[in-house]
Design a protein around this motif. Structure first.
Motif, PDB file in Angstrom:
ATOM      1  N   PRO A 121     -24.452  13.582 -36.666  1.00  0.00           N
ATOM      2  CA  PRO A 121     -23.998  12.810 -35.811  1.00  0.00           C
ATOM      3  C   PRO A 121     -23.239  13.546 -34.706  1.00  0.00           C
ATOM      4  CG  PRO A 121     -23.598  12.049 -37.971  1.00  0.00           C
ATOM      5  CD  PRO A 121     -24.048  13.401 -37.941  1.00  0.00           C
ATOM      6  N   ALA A 122     -23.036  12.989 -33.506  1.00  0.00           N
ATOM      7  CA  ALA A 122     -22.531  13.656 -32.209  1.00  0.00           C
ATOM      8  C   ALA A 122     -21.279  14.354 -32.488  1.00  0.00           C
ATOM      9  CB  ALA A 122     -22.609  12.754 -31.062  1.00  0.00           C
ATOM     10  N   SER A 123     -20.114  13.573 -33.458  1.00  0.00           N
ATOM     11  CA  SER A 123     -19.033  14.068 -33.532  1.00  0.00           C
ATOM     12  C   SER A 123     -19.040  15.181 -34.433  1.00  0.00           C
ATOM     13  CB  SER A 123     -18.236  12.968 -34.340  1.00  0.00           C
ATOM     14  OG  SER A 123     -18.874  12.329 -35.420  1.00  0.00           O
ATOM     15  N   LEU A 124     -20.014  15.417 -35.409  1.00  0.00           N
ATOM     16  CA  LEU A 124     -19.884  16.404 -36.173  1.00  0.00           C
ATOM     17  C   LEU A 124     -20.451  17.530 -35.483  1.00  0.00           C
ATOM     18  CD1 LEU A 124     -21.380  15.012 -39.691  1.00  0.00           C
ATOM     19  CD2 LEU A 124     -19.022  15.635 -39.146  1.00  0.00           C
ATOM     20  N   GLU A 125     -21.558  17.537 -34.590  1.00  0.00           N
ATOM     21  CA  GLU A 125     -22.150  18.348 -33.807  1.00  0.00           C
ATOM     22  C   GLU A 125     -20.985  19.080 -32.988  1.00  0.00           C
ATOM     23  OE1 GLU A 125     -25.165  20.616 -32.924  1.00  0.00           O
ATOM     24  OE2 GLU A 125     -25.934  18.804 -33.575  1.00  0.00           O
ATOM     25  N   GLN A 126     -20.332  18.178 -32.328  1.00  0.00           N
ATOM     26  CA  GLN A 126     -19.034  18.597 -31.421  1.00  0.00           C
ATOM     27  C   GLN A 126     -18.076  19.504 -32.237  1.00  0.00           C
ATOM     28  OE1 GLN A 126     -17.650  14.966 -29.788  1.00  0.00           O
ATOM     29  NE2 GLN A 126     -19.628  14.775 -28.390  1.00  0.00           N
ATOM     30  N   ALA A 127     -17.822  19.083 -33.471  1.00  0.00           N
ATOM     31  CA  ALA A 127     -16.760  19.773 -34.224  1.00  0.00           C
ATOM     32  C   ALA A 127     -17.178  21.236 -34.728  1.00  0.00           C
ATOM     33  CB  ALA A 127     -16.459  18.867 -35.372  1.00  0.00           C
ATOM     34  N   LEU A 128     -18.629  21.327 -34.901  1.00  0.00           N
ATOM     35  CA  LEU A 128     -19.083  22.507 -35.388  1.00  0.00           C
ATOM     36  C   LEU A 128     -19.373  23.414 -34.056  1.00  0.00           C
ATOM     37  CD1 LEU A 128     -21.771  20.989 -37.802  1.00  0.00           C
ATOM     38  CD2 LEU A 128     -19.864  22.537 -38.264  1.00  0.00           C
ATOM     39  N   GLU A 129     -19.607  22.810 -32.845  1.00  0.00           N
ATOM     40  CA  GLU A 129     -19.586  23.658 -31.675  1.00  0.00           C
ATOM     41  C   GLU A 129     -18.360  24.041 -31.122  1.00  0.00           C
ATOM     42  OE1 GLU A 129     -21.487  21.208 -28.991  1.00  0.00           O
ATOM     43  OE2 GLU A 129     -23.547  21.689 -29.649  1.00  0.00           O
ATOM     44  N   ALA A 130     -17.204  23.566 -31.513  1.00  0.00           N
ATOM     45  CA  ALA A 130     -15.763  23.810 -31.065  1.00  0.00           C
ATOM     46  C   ALA A 130     -15.337  25.093 -31.679  1.00  0.00           C
ATOM     47  CB  ALA A 130     -14.747  22.757 -31.647  1.00  0.00           C
ATOM     48  N   SER A 131     -14.257  25.837 -30.805  1.00  0.00           N
ATOM     49  CA  SER A 131     -13.858  27.168 -31.405  1.00  0.00           C
ATOM     50  C   SER A 131     -12.997  27.236 -32.700  1.00  0.00           C
ATOM     51  CB  SER A 131     -12.990  27.752 -30.221  1.00  0.00           C
ATOM     52  OG  SER A 131     -11.902  27.052 -29.827  1.00  0.00           O
ATOM     53  N   ALA A 132     -12.428  26.109 -32.915  1.00  0.00           N
ATOM     54  CA  ALA A 132     -11.727  26.152 -34.002  1.00  0.00           C
ATOM     55  C   ALA A 132     -12.440  26.225 -35.280  1.00  0.00           C
ATOM     56  CB  ALA A 132     -10.792  24.661 -34.189  1.00  0.00           C
ATOM     57  N   PRO A 133     -12.038  26.846 -36.416  1.00  0.00           N
ATOM     58  CA  PRO A 133     -12.818  27.182 -37.727  1.00  0.00           C
ATOM     59  C   PRO A 133     -12.931  25.886 -38.340  1.00  0.00           C
ATOM     60  CG  PRO A 133     -10.295  27.748 -38.118  1.00  0.00           C
ATOM     61  CD  PRO A 133     -10.532  27.464 -36.590  1.00  0.00           C
TER      62      PRO A 133
END
Length: 189
Positions: A66-78
């Motif tokens: 899902p897009a929200s998981l994709e965005q979380a994994l692309e973010a710079s935060a661990p």
């Protein structure tokens, strides 16, 4: 394991989402996932009842991310991935979980941290899980964190008497009990 304040935590197969609720209570970004719409509705209800904010996302391990998981994994935060009782002895979900880790969850990073809480009678499922990861081209390196995540959260939650005894008992059973930590690495070809 010290969990950074800016860490994003994704719980796979959240079920009642007790680890997610406990972590959301510490102010971290938490995304609780499950495949069942009725389970997700229950998680939303429990978050509202406990006055914690967390994201609830439908994710079946065989689906695209899902897009929200994709965005979380692309973010710079661990990003840290947790799960409770995801591996079972006998025919369990180890193959689907391994494929999801390979196809979706490790796509943006060569390494992720996976913490799997388990009941002692499921401990014999981990060699099969490691074998399935290897078949998918991933390597699982078990490690012992310097500070246990469960113990650290236990101390945070019990400090100041903010939680009731039943809440602390449920948290202990879900998070502080035996936990295996893995660094999931993409194997070099």
């Amino acid at each position: 394991m010290n969990l950074p304040a800016d860490a994003t935590v994704i719980e796979l197969g959240a079920g009642c989402a007790l680890p997610s609720l406990a972590l959301a209570g510490t102010g971290r970004r938490v995304i609780a996932t499950d495949a069942s719409p009725s389970v997700l509705s229950n998680i939303e209800h429990n978050a509202a009842e406990n006055q914690v904010e967390l994201e609830v996302v439908r994710y079946d391990w065989g689906d695209t991310l899902p897009a929200s998981l994709e965005q979380a994994l692309e973010a710079s935060a661990p990003v840290h991935i947790i799960g409770s009782d995801l591996c079972y002895a006998g025919p369990g979900p180890q193959a689907a979980l391994s494929a999801a880790l390979k196809d979706n969850l490790t796509r943006h990073s060569p390494e992720i941290t996976l913490a799997i809480m388990h009941r002692p009678h499921h401990a014999d499922a981990f060699p099969e899980f490691q074998g399935k990861l290897h078949e998918c081209g991933l390597e699982a390196c078990e490690f012992k964190p310097k500070n246990d995540l469960g113990q650290s959260l236990w101390c945070q939650l019990t400090a100041g008497g903010k939680r009731s005894w039943p809440e602390m008992a449920l948290f202990y059973w879900t998070v502080v009990r035996p936990t295996r930590f893995y660094r999931i690495l993409k194997e070099r070809s």
